[in-house]
Scaffold this motif. Structure first.
Motif, short mmCIF file in Angstrom:
data_model
loop_
_atom_site.label_atom_id
_atom_site.label_comp_id
_atom_site.label_asym_id
_atom_site.label_seq_id
_atom_site.Cartn_x
_atom_site.Cartn_y
_atom_site.Cartn_z
N LEU A 61 -19.81 -57.29 -8.95
CA LEU A 61 -20.41 -56.86 -10.21
C LEU A 61 -21.91 -56.68 -10.05
CD1 LEU A 61 -20.42 -56.31 -13.26
CD2 LEU A 61 -20.50 -58.81 -13.62
N ALA A 62 -22.55 -57.58 -9.34
CA ALA A 62 -24.01 -57.49 -9.14
C ALA A 62 -24.37 -56.21 -8.38
CB ALA A 62 -24.51 -58.73 -8.40
N ARG A 63 -23.59 -55.87 -7.37
CA ARG A 63 -23.86 -54.64 -6.61
C ARG A 63 -23.69 -53.41 -7.48
NH1 ARG A 63 -20.94 -57.57 -2.65
NH2 ARG A 63 -19.03 -56.44 -3.18
N GLU A 64 -22.67 -53.42 -8.28
CA GLU A 64 -22.42 -52.25 -9.15
C GLU A 64 -23.50 -52.14 -10.22
OE1 GLU A 64 -20.45 -48.81 -9.58
OE2 GLU A 64 -19.91 -50.38 -8.14
N GLN A 65 -23.95 -53.27 -10.74
CA GLN A 65 -25.00 -53.26 -11.74
C GLN A 65 -26.30 -52.72 -11.13
OE1 GLN A 65 -24.73 -54.38 -15.20
NE2 GLN A 65 -26.57 -53.08 -15.12
N GLN A 66 -26.56 -53.09 -9.89
CA GLN A 66 -27.75 -52.57 -9.21
C GLN A 66 -27.65 -51.07 -8.99
OE1 GLN A 66 -30.61 -54.27 -8.43
NE2 GLN A 66 -31.36 -52.18 -8.01
N ALA A 67 -26.46 -50.59 -8.64
CA ALA A 67 -26.26 -49.15 -8.47
C ALA A 67 -26.48 -48.41 -9.79
CB ALA A 67 -24.86 -48.87 -7.93
N ARG A 96 -20.68 -43.11 -14.25
CA ARG A 96 -19.62 -43.62 -13.37
C ARG A 96 -19.84 -45.12 -13.08
NH1 ARG A 96 -19.83 -40.28 -8.40
NH2 ARG A 96 -19.25 -38.68 -9.93
N HIS A 97 -21.08 -45.48 -12.76
CA HIS A 97 -21.37 -46.90 -12.47
C HIS A 97 -21.22 -47.76 -13.72
CE1 HIS A 97 -22.52 -46.21 -8.38
NE2 HIS A 97 -23.51 -45.39 -8.70
N ARG A 98 -21.54 -47.20 -14.87
CA ARG A 98 -21.43 -47.96 -16.11
C ARG A 98 -19.97 -48.33 -16.39
NH1 ARG A 98 -24.20 -44.67 -18.70
NH2 ARG A 98 -26.24 -45.70 -18.46
N LYS A 99 -19.07 -47.37 -16.18
CA LYS A 99 -17.64 -47.66 -16.37
C LYS A 99 -17.15 -48.71 -15.37
CE LYS A 99 -16.41 -43.13 -18.25
NZ LYS A 99 -15.63 -41.88 -18.04
N ARG A 100 -17.66 -48.57 -14.14
CA ARG A 100 -17.28 -49.52 -13.11
C ARG A 100 -17.78 -50.92 -13.44
NH1 ARG A 100 -13.56 -50.94 -9.50
NH2 ARG A 100 -14.45 -51.93 -7.64
N VAL A 101 -18.97 -51.01 -13.97
CA VAL A 101 -19.53 -52.30 -14.38
C VAL A 101 -18.66 -52.94 -15.45
CG1 VAL A 101 -21.42 -53.38 -15.64
CG2 VAL A 101 -21.92 -51.88 -13.71
N GLU A 106 -14.82 -57.46 -16.69
CA GLU A 106 -13.52 -58.02 -17.05
C GLU A 106 -12.91 -58.79 -15.87
OE1 GLU A 106 -11.87 -58.18 -19.84
OE2 GLU A 106 -13.48 -57.17 -20.94
N LYS A 107 -13.11 -58.26 -14.67
CA LYS A 107 -12.58 -58.92 -13.47
C LYS A 107 -13.23 -60.29 -13.29
CE LYS A 107 -11.98 -58.23 -8.49
NZ LYS A 107 -12.20 -57.29 -7.34
N VAL A 108 -14.54 -60.37 -13.51
CA VAL A 108 -15.25 -61.64 -13.38
C VAL A 108 -14.74 -62.63 -14.42
CG1 VAL A 108 -17.48 -62.78 -13.65
CG2 VAL A 108 -17.30 -60.69 -12.30
N ARG A 109 -14.57 -62.17 -15.66
CA ARG A 109 -14.07 -63.05 -16.71
C ARG A 109 -12.67 -63.58 -16.36
NH1 ARG A 109 -17.15 -59.70 -20.31
NH2 ARG A 109 -15.48 -58.16 -20.44
#
Length: 211
Positions: A61-67, A96-101, A106-109
């Motif tokens: 999640l952190a990597r995707e948020q950075q992207a 695209r990154h926003r949707k992935r985030v 949800e995955k983290v939760r």
């Protein structure tokens, strides 16, 4: 990885009941407690796997948020220099990154909830094991009582069945003798046992069977 720790506990109890008739009560209780302890240890050993799953999901999640942040930043720079094409492309990447985030959040939760659930189950298993171990003698007494009751029920059922069969045999013999007498007109029928004699024989059978 354990899929369902509660199911393992249920299977342990089922196996304990299945083996109850094959060993002594002390062995049964020791086997039950031993099985509970092994499953508890396995569950505790699996906890780091769930914790690692949480860390991996958080890192992704952190990597995707950075992207996403990078795409937004590039779009802002392109907009300041009025580079419309770069602005458009940056906006597409950002979406695209926003949707992935959103998906990774949800995955983290879910990973955190799973880890918390497994940790709570381990605590519950530890509590149940300690209670069972402290109540070892109570479990032993319960097993002995259950076995004694089962033995009495089985003996009682067998005795009643045997008694019924013997009583029916006496009645059958008496009826058979009467039938022979009716068929043989030249000879009188053999004397039928008196009612008191039949009752005495039934009481003797009851005494021998402990009824």
């Amino acid at each position: 990885m354990l899929n369902d720790l509660k199911k393992l506990f249920a299977e342990s109890w089922s196996a304990f009941v299945t083996e109850a008739g094959r060993r002594g009560p002390e062995d049964d209780v020791a086997a039950l407690l031993g099985g509970m302890r092994r499953e508890m240890v396995q569950a505790r050993a699996a906890l780091p796997l769930y914790e690692e799953g949480v860390r991996a999901a958080e890192a992704e999640l952190a990597r995707e948020q950075q992207a996403l942040n990078d795409a937004v930043r590039r779009g802002g720079l392109a907009e300041r220099i009025r580079d419309a094409e770069t602005v458009r492309i940056a906006a597409e990447f950002a979406e695209r990154h926003r949707k992935r985030v959103a998906v990774l959040e949800e995955k983290v939760r879910a990973a955190r909830a799973e880890q918390e659930l497994r940790a709570a189950e381990v605590q519950d298993m530890m509590r149940r094991y300690k209670e069972a171990d402290l109540n070892r003698f109570g479990l032993l007494a319960a097993v002995r009582q259950q076995r004694a009751g089962q033995t009495i029920r089985e003996a009682g059922t067998t005795g009643v069945d045997d008694f019924d069969r013997m009583a029916s045999r006496i009645e059958h013999d008496a009826a058979y003798n009467d039938a022979l007498g009716e068929l043989d007109g030249a000879a009188p029928p053999p004397p039928r046992p008196a009612e008191d004699d039949v009752e005495a024989r039934l009481q003797e059978m009851k005494r021998r069977m402990g009824l």
